[in-house]
Design a protein around this motif. Structure first.
Motif, mmCIF file in Angstrom:
data_model
loop_
_atom_site.group_PDB
_atom_site.id
_atom_site.type_symbol
_atom_site.label_atom_id
_atom_site.label_comp_id
_atom_site.label_asym_id
_atom_site.label_seq_id
_atom_site.Cartn_x
_atom_site.Cartn_y
_atom_site.Cartn_z
ATOM 1 N N THR A 1 0.815 -1.224 0.000
ATOM 2 C CA THR A 1 0.000 0.000 0.000
ATOM 3 C C THR A 1 0.844 1.267 0.000
ATOM 4 N N PRO B 1 -6.834 3.518 3.327
ATOM 5 C CA PRO B 1 -7.537 2.307 2.909
ATOM 6 C C PRO B 1 -7.346 1.161 3.897
ATOM 7 N N ARG C 1 -12.880 -4.489 8.512
ATOM 8 C CA ARG C 1 -13.897 -4.052 7.558
ATOM 9 C C ARG C 1 -15.274 -4.096 8.204
ATOM 10 N N ALA D 1 -15.089 5.693 -1.005
ATOM 11 C CA ALA D 1 -13.693 5.218 -0.998
ATOM 12 C C ALA D 1 -13.563 3.924 -0.214
ATOM 13 N N HIS D 2 -14.275 3.844 0.943
ATOM 14 C CA HIS D 2 -14.199 2.624 1.735
ATOM 15 C C HIS D 2 -14.837 1.453 0.997
ATOM 16 N N THR E 1 -12.407 0.186 -1.400
ATOM 17 C CA THR E 1 -11.379 -0.574 -0.692
ATOM 18 C C THR E 1 -11.875 -1.971 -0.375
ATOM 19 N N ASP E 2 -13.156 -2.077 0.063
ATOM 20 C CA ASP E 2 -13.736 -3.383 0.347
ATOM 21 C C ASP E 2 -13.710 -4.253 -0.889
ATOM 22 N N GLU F 1 -11.623 -4.189 -3.252
ATOM 23 C CA GLU F 1 -10.257 -4.638 -3.517
ATOM 24 C C GLU F 1 -9.853 -5.787 -2.593
#
Length: 315
Positions: free
Chosen positions: A65, A180, A236, A306-307, A310-311, A313
């Motif tokens: 990251t 992230p 998450r 954005a979150h 990220t989830d 991904e």
């Protein structure tokens, strides 16, 4: 512009079943820890197991990251990493080495009681006493074994693990993560692992000169699946779900531990354990269906775009 009350209520109560199921995978995976510890890892090395579970999982996440903490998140990552990773994993493996898996899991099931109390005061979330006690009672019926000899250090470690994990859930929920999910998961894994390294060296000395193929396979599973993957799902879930709902999913861990003992090790399940196996899923479902109190609903913040990206991904 604030969201309409009807929209907010629908999002709070109607969070997707997919997100809950993915979060539930984390404690289910952690339920395999006891079997892996007893069948694959070298004896009497609980702190080494904790270090290997944390650092080899966290360092690649940080490297991939290329995001480091900023400002207050240096000390916040250290606090969260110590609670959620370092202290918890050390105590978990001490308990796994010293207690029957069922007994250790039963003491770990105190966590929902602790989180329910902390969340009521700090986050405004509420669960009924009946739901909490039903979950703990079900786990106790499921995993307690008559005549089991209890090691005092193992008992203290299992109870301590429940305390530190429960304590870590609340700040994880209150603090808004600035990066992230893979990055913040890596921060916590690395921080927890680094805290453990000097303790492991002082208590257990240098790692063994040689490890068997089974040892390496066990460590690889704990680091990649039990830490990198499972903790990403867990954090998450903490972002998306009420804290009390997330922690009740942790009751699935002793269920998995007991079922693996039955399927893999040939341990017989008594009628009382079968009753517990029925009560626990019912308590977990009841906890997920409980609506938040007014304060919890007011404090709820849905995942940002954005979150959600990220989830996607991560899973």
């Amino acid at each position: 512009m604030s969201q309409p009350a009807s929209y907010l209520s629908a999002e709070v109560i109607g969070l997707s079943a997919e997100r809950r199921l993915l979060t539930a995978l984390a404690p289910a995976i952690w339920g395999t820890t006891y079997l892996v510890t007893t069948e694959f890892l070298p004896p009497d090395r609980p702190l080494l197991a904790a270090v290997i579970r944390a650092l080899p999982a966290g360092l690649p996440l940080v490297a991939l990251t290329r995001r480091l903490p900023k400002g207050d998140w240096w000390w916040r990552s250290l606090v969260l990493g110590t609670l959620n990773i370092g202290a918890f994993l050390a105590l978990l493996f001490v308990a796994a080495y010293r207690l029957p898996g069922g007994i250790a899991a039963t003491l770990g099931a105190l966590q929902p009681l602790l989180v329910a109390g902390l969340s009521t005061g700090l986050l405004g979330e509420r669960l009924t006493r009946r739901t909490v006690l039903a979950g703990v009672a079900g786990v106790s019926l499921l995993v307690l074994q008559a005549g089991a000899r209890l090691d005092p250090i193992g008992v203290a470690a299992a109870a301590g693990g429940a305390v530190v994990m429960a304590t870590g859930v609340v700040p994880s929920k209150r603090w808004t993560f600035p990066a992230p999910l893979p990055a913040t998961t890596g921060w916590q894994l690395v921080a927890g692992g680094l805290v453990l390294v000097p303790v492991a060296l002082a208590v257990e000395g240098a790692p063994p000169a040689s490890l068997s193929g089974a040892n390496l396979a066990g460590y690889a599973y704990l680091a990649l699946v039990g830490a990198a993957f499972a903790y990403a799902l867990w954090f998450r879930g903490i972002r998306a779900l009420p804290a009390t709902h997330v922690t009740f999913l942790g009751l699935l861990s002793p269920v998995v531990a007991t079922l693996l003992g039955w399927l893999v090790l040939g341990r017989r399940l008594t009628p009382w354990q079968l009753l517990g196996a029925a009560i626990v899923p019912a308590a977990v479902v009841a906890a997920q269906r409980r609506p938040l109190g007014r304060t919890g609903a007011d404090n709820y913040q849905p995942l940002t775009t954005a979150h959600r990206a990220t989830d996607a991904e991560m899973v």
